[in-house]
Design a protein around this motif. Structure first.
Motif, PDB file in Angstrom:
ATOM      1  N   SER A  98       7.557  27.996  -0.396  1.00 34.63           N
ATOM      2  CA  SER A  98       6.372  28.688   0.036  1.00 34.63           C
ATOM      3  C   SER A  98       5.138  27.810  -0.769  1.00 34.63           C
ATOM      4  CB  SER A  98       6.081  30.302  -0.422  1.00 34.63           C
ATOM      5  OG  SER A  98       5.136  30.008  -2.004  1.00 34.63           O
ATOM      6  N   GLY A  99       5.582  26.583  -1.148  1.00 34.98           N
ATOM      7  CA  GLY A  99       3.656  26.300  -1.005  1.00 34.98           C
ATOM      8  C   GLY A  99       3.463  26.799  -2.036  1.00 34.98           C
ATOM      9  N   ASN A 100       3.292  27.662  -2.221  1.00 39.21           N
ATOM     10  CA  ASN A 100       2.078  28.982  -2.981  1.00 39.21           C
ATOM     11  C   ASN A 100       2.656  27.953  -4.873  1.00 39.21           C
ATOM     12  OD1 ASN A 100       1.197  29.495  -0.702  1.00 39.21           O
ATOM     13  ND2 ASN A 100       2.416  31.517  -1.032  1.00 39.21           N
ATOM     14  N   VAL A 101       2.163  27.308  -5.463  1.00 37.98           N
ATOM     15  CA  VAL A 101       2.936  26.715  -6.757  1.00 37.98           C
ATOM     16  C   VAL A 101       1.767  27.272  -7.642  1.00 37.98           C
ATOM     17  CG1 VAL A 101       2.956  24.405  -8.281  1.00 37.98           C
ATOM     18  CG2 VAL A 101       4.159  24.534  -6.047  1.00 37.98           C
ATOM     19  N   MET A 126       0.993  35.240  -4.767  1.00 39.83           N
ATOM     20  CA  MET A 126       1.667  35.149  -6.039  1.00 39.83           C
ATOM     21  C   MET A 126       3.185  35.996  -5.257  1.00 39.83           C
ATOM     22  SD  MET A 126       2.831  33.659  -8.848  1.00 39.83           S
ATOM     23  CE  MET A 126       4.550  34.085  -9.169  1.00 39.83           C
ATOM     24  N   CYS A 127       2.862  37.218  -4.741  1.00 36.97           N
ATOM     25  CA  CYS A 127       3.568  37.926  -4.219  1.00 36.97           C
ATOM     26  C   CYS A 127       4.328  37.382  -2.739  1.00 36.97           C
ATOM     27  CB  CYS A 127       2.923  38.958  -3.610  1.00 36.97           C
ATOM     28  SG  CYS A 127       4.282  40.262  -3.678  1.00 36.97           S
ATOM     29  N   HIS A 128       6.129  37.892  -2.767  1.00 35.82           N
ATOM     30  CA  HIS A 128       6.340  37.230  -1.575  1.00 35.82           C
ATOM     31  C   HIS A 128       5.808  37.829  -0.007  1.00 35.82           C
ATOM     32  CE1 HIS A 128       8.536  40.484  -2.220  1.00 35.82           C
ATOM     33  NE2 HIS A 128       9.138  40.724  -1.069  1.00 35.82           N
ATOM     34  N   THR A 129       4.734  39.280  -0.237  1.00 38.34           N
ATOM     35  CA  THR A 129       4.237  39.505   0.952  1.00 38.34           C
ATOM     36  C   THR A 129       3.168  39.593   1.432  1.00 38.34           C
ATOM     37  OG1 THR A 129       2.668  41.273  -0.945  1.00 38.34           O
ATOM     38  CG2 THR A 129       5.344  42.213   0.176  1.00 38.34           C
ATOM     39  N   GLY A 130       2.641  38.153   0.794  1.00 37.55           N
ATOM     40  CA  GLY A 130       1.890  37.467   1.024  1.00 37.55           C
ATOM     41  C   GLY A 130       0.321  38.151  -0.206  1.00 37.55           C
ATOM     42  N   GLU A 131       0.245  38.868  -0.478  1.00 39.86           N
ATOM     43  CA  GLU A 131      -0.440  39.391  -1.463  1.00 39.86           C
ATOM     44  C   GLU A 131      -0.830  38.732  -2.605  1.00 39.86           C
ATOM     45  OE1 GLU A 131      -0.581  43.832   0.134  1.00 39.86           O
ATOM     46  OE2 GLU A 131       0.543  42.121  -0.058  1.00 39.86           O
ATOM     47  N   ARG A 132      -2.457  38.638  -2.843  1.00 42.12           N
ATOM     48  CA  ARG A 132      -2.423  37.965  -4.072  1.00 42.12           C
ATOM     49  C   ARG A 132      -0.999  38.413  -5.825  1.00 42.12           C
ATOM     50  NH1 ARG A 132      -2.435  33.428  -7.683  1.00 42.12           N
ATOM     51  NH2 ARG A 132      -4.060  33.643  -9.254  1.00 42.12           N
ATOM     52  N   THR A 133      -1.391  39.854  -5.559  1.00 43.75           N
ATOM     53  CA  THR A 133      -0.089  40.148  -7.078  1.00 43.75           C
ATOM     54  C   THR A 133       0.500  41.355  -6.144  1.00 43.75           C
ATOM     55  OG1 THR A 133      -0.779  42.559  -8.909  1.00 43.75           O
ATOM     56  CG2 THR A 133      -2.305  42.033  -6.737  1.00 43.75           C
ATOM     57  N   CYS A 134       1.192  41.411  -6.731  1.00 45.50           N
ATOM     58  CA  CYS A 134       2.441  41.690  -6.648  1.00 45.50           C
ATOM     59  C   CYS A 134       2.020  43.864  -6.591  1.00 45.50           C
ATOM     60  CB  CYS A 134       3.756  41.831  -6.996  1.00 45.50           C
ATOM     61  SG  CYS A 134       4.538  40.335  -7.087  1.00 45.50           S
ATOM     62  N   PHE A 135       1.385  43.563  -7.614  1.00 40.10           N
ATOM     63  CA  PHE A 135       1.351  45.132  -7.945  1.00 40.10           C
ATOM     64  C   PHE A 135       0.399  45.391  -7.509  1.00 40.10           C
ATOM     65  CE2 PHE A 135       3.195  43.301 -11.891  1.00 40.10           C
ATOM     66  CZ  PHE A 135       4.095  44.459 -12.272  1.00 40.10           C
TER      67      PHE A 135
END
Lengths: 142, 142
Positions: A98-101, A126-135
């Motif tokens: 994703s490039g989101n190192v 951080m999340c694969h959905t495009g959100e910063r957080t998975c939570f």
């Protein structure tokens, strides 16, 4: 002049010490030990332990992932967050596709050495959905 | 008077919306879904999944523990943090022996429903060592 500064410094240090003692008498203990990667107990959980990833600036919890000894070594070596995927059974660097190192500012390990905390300095998802957080899901009473 | 307030409210709502659109154009997506305990996927990891515990006020990560379906149900029912001990193989409430009960303000579940986040509102030690956080060890290069 030199002597005066030294005296003022001594007063200041005493005041800091006094306040520290006052605060610490009412707060939980707070100190930070220094450990190395060799102190981390991967064996306890079959070679793979959980990693909490936290945002350095917002302090939001971003994700819960897993690491083996090699992932931790790669993280220390490169400064970017490396994990072990329990579903794909392989080592991976966050952002390799994703490039989101996620550059890691600090690594911590818990009291019984079987969970890690990566503090990351980035604002990329951080999340694969495009959100910063998975939570991003609240659990409420059904 | 009533009409004037309504008009001002409309202006205010428009301004909030405009700023929200501006901010959200440059930030990762941010929204919160609502789920229930039934949506949590305990089966995926053999009935027991990791729980990140975070301090509501300081946002410090306090510990990494585990929960099964019953521990989550007890947490929702009582409002205090319940876990499943993987070493003692039993359900337990944080503080049942130490008195350091941890009231839970919010429960979140991650994007693939196999990790929980409890946000707790307390200043009592979470760690058995007396520290507020279990993550009191820095990992440094050996």
């Amino acid at each position: 002049m030199m002597a005066r500064n030294t005296f003022n410094d001594t007063l200041l240090h005493f005041e800091i010490f006094r306040q520290y003692r006052f605060i610490s008498a009412f707060a939980p203990k707070e100190h930070m030990n220094v450990k190395s990667a060799d102190d981390v107990d991967f064996a306890k959980r079959g070679g793979v332990i959980p990693v909490v990833v936290q945002d350095k600036k917002t302090k939001d919890v971003l994700t819960l992932v897993y690491a083996n000894r090699e992932a931790l070594a790669k993280t220390i070596e490169t400064g970017n967050a490396w994990f072990f995927s329990t579903s794909r059974n392989k080592l991976w660097m966050k952002g390799e596709e994703s490039g989101n190192v996620q550059p890691v500012s600090e690594i911590r390990v818990d009291c019984d050495s079987d969970a890690l905390l990566y503090i990351v300095d980035s604002n990329k998802p951080m999340c694969h959905t495009g959100e910063r957080t998975c939570f991003h899901n609240m659990v409420e009473k059904a």
